[in-house]
Write an enzyme that holds these catalytic residues in place. Structure first.
Site, short mmCIF file in Angstrom:
data_model
loop_
_atom_site.label_atom_id
_atom_site.label_comp_id
_atom_site.label_asym_id
_atom_site.label_seq_id
_atom_site.Cartn_x
_atom_site.Cartn_y
_atom_site.Cartn_z
N HIS A 43 0.84 -1.21 0.00
CA HIS A 43 0.00 0.00 0.00
C HIS A 43 0.87 1.26 0.00
CE1 HIS A 43 -2.74 -2.83 2.40
NE2 HIS A 43 -3.47 -2.55 1.34
N LYS A 155 -0.69 -6.62 -7.74
CA LYS A 155 -0.95 -7.82 -6.94
C LYS A 155 -2.35 -8.33 -7.27
CE LYS A 155 -1.55 -10.21 -2.93
NZ LYS A 155 -2.68 -9.71 -2.20
P1 AMP Z 1 -6.34 -3.96 -0.35
O1 AMP Z 1 -6.20 -3.11 0.88
O2 AMP Z 1 -5.74 -5.32 -0.20
O3 AMP Z 1 -7.72 -3.94 -0.93
O4 AMP Z 1 -5.41 -3.27 -1.43
C1 AMP Z 1 -5.50 -1.91 -1.75
C2 AMP Z 1 -4.61 -1.61 -2.93
O5 AMP Z 1 -3.28 -1.99 -2.61
C3 AMP Z 1 -5.01 -2.39 -4.18
O6 AMP Z 1 -4.81 -1.57 -5.32
C4 AMP Z 1 -4.03 -3.55 -4.17
O7 AMP Z 1 -3.76 -4.08 -5.44
C5 AMP Z 1 -2.79 -2.87 -3.60
N1 AMP Z 1 -1.91 -3.87 -3.00
C6 AMP Z 1 -2.19 -4.73 -1.99
N2 AMP Z 1 -1.13 -5.55 -1.75
C7 AMP Z 1 -0.18 -5.20 -2.64
C8 AMP Z 1 1.14 -5.66 -2.93
N3 AMP Z 1 1.69 -6.66 -2.25
N4 AMP Z 1 1.83 -5.07 -3.92
C9 AMP Z 1 1.28 -4.05 -4.63
N5 AMP Z 1 0.05 -3.57 -4.43
C10 AMP Z 1 -0.67 -4.12 -3.45
#
Ligand code: AMP
Length: 287
Positions: A43, A155
């Site tokens: 994030h 991801k």
């Molecule tokens: P989430 O909180 O898991 O819904 O993720 C929020 C944002 O962060 C989304 O755009 C995800 O794709 C990105 N994200 C989560 N984990 C990763 C990671 N390991 N690498 C890159 N982006 C990430």
């Protein structure tokens, strides 16, 4: 000793407040980074892209119930608001939008955004509510915050494809930026859900990135049959007891249609259930 000067992150929960704040940002560029919180370096990397690109950055934290089907992990999804705010302040984020469920989905809410085609593959097959929920919340956040730029991680490759398609099809005036998948030093793809893994489960989870690396090596050596690569990934992951493979997809990175041969740019994407967590990982091979 001079006290360290830290940017205070303003936390707002109502739509009226966030609109008022972002209205005042109109003279410059505004970036939005939607998240479900429990922030990690995946994030933070996205947020830093926004801070670099835009005059102002709004991060949102909302665990979106509409993207979970019943029986999924909504109730155990991790959260740590105080820790998240500390992280946001340490990198200088202006505003955190932290709405509650009734603010986003008041009684009588009836609308869903459905992106066809690409949602039939990968995670869309086994998580029927996921992309309807994702597209709906992202469009709502775009309408509430009205950013010129929004940042999403590779991801969640399929999620990015859905958001890019929706943005294009509905002529939404937001530029979508992609950020690379960020991993732990041992290769595990960073995810808030990793915190629900026991030490033993976390070790087993390394089989995902290991199998992807192994596939890259096999392709370099000239093995391009998807069937053979899939079989190989399967044997690496199932060698760890208690792992349950949801899918192994070897597909076109844009249409997400399965490929029989790894020829040209190819996405390998995995979803595997380990203990309470369903983990996803992916890599791109070829030019
Ligand atoms: P989430 O909180 O898991 O819904 O993720 C929020 C944002 O962060 C989304 O755009 C995800 O794709 C990105 N994200 C989560 N984990 C990763 C990671 N390991 N690498 C890159 N982006 C990430």
């Amino acid at each position: 000793m001079t006290a360290e000067l830290k940017q205070k992150t303003v936390v707002v929960s109502t739509i009226e407040e966030i609109k008022k704040i972002t209205e005042a940002f109109r003279g410059g560029t505004l970036g939005l980074v939607p998240t479900m919180g429990y922030l990690h370096n995946g994030h933070i990397n996205l947020i830093k892209q926004s801070l670099k690109k835009c005059d102002h950055t709004v991060v949102s934290i909302f665990i979106n119930p509409r993207q979970f089907s019943s029986g999924e992990d909504l109730d155990i999804y991790p959260s740590n608001l105080a820790g998240d705010i500390e992280k946001l302040e340490s990198i200088g984020v202006d505003v955190l939008f932290y709405p509650n469920r009734d603010t986003i989905y008041p009684e009588g809410f009836k609308t869903n955004i459905q992106v066809d085609g690409i949602t039939q593959h990968l995670c869309g097959k086994s998580r029927p509510e996921l992309f309807k929920g994702v597209a709906t919340i992202v469009l709502k956040l775009f309408n509430i915050v009205r950013p010129q730029h929004a940042f999403f991680g590779e991801k969640d490759w399929q999620q990015l494809a859905v958001i890019e398609t929706m943005t294009r099809d509905l002529n939404i005036d937001v530029k979508i930026h992609r950020a690379p998948l960020i991993r732990e030093p041992d290769g595990l793809a960073m995810s808030s859900r990793n915190s629900n893994l026991s030490t033993g489960e976390r070790k087993k989870a390394l089989s995902l990135s290991r199998s992807l690396n192994d596939s890259k090596e096999k392709v370099k050596k000239g093995i391009t049959s998807s069937k053979q690569l899939r079989q190989n990934i399967k044997s690496i992951i199932t060698a760890e007891s208690g792992t349950q493979i949801d899918y192994i997809s070897i597909c076109d990175p844009i249409s997400l249609e399965e490929k029989e041969e790894v020829k040209g740019r190819t996405l390998i994407a995995l979803a595997v259930k380990i203990g309470p967590a369903r983990l996803i990982d992916n890599c791109i091979i070829g030019d």
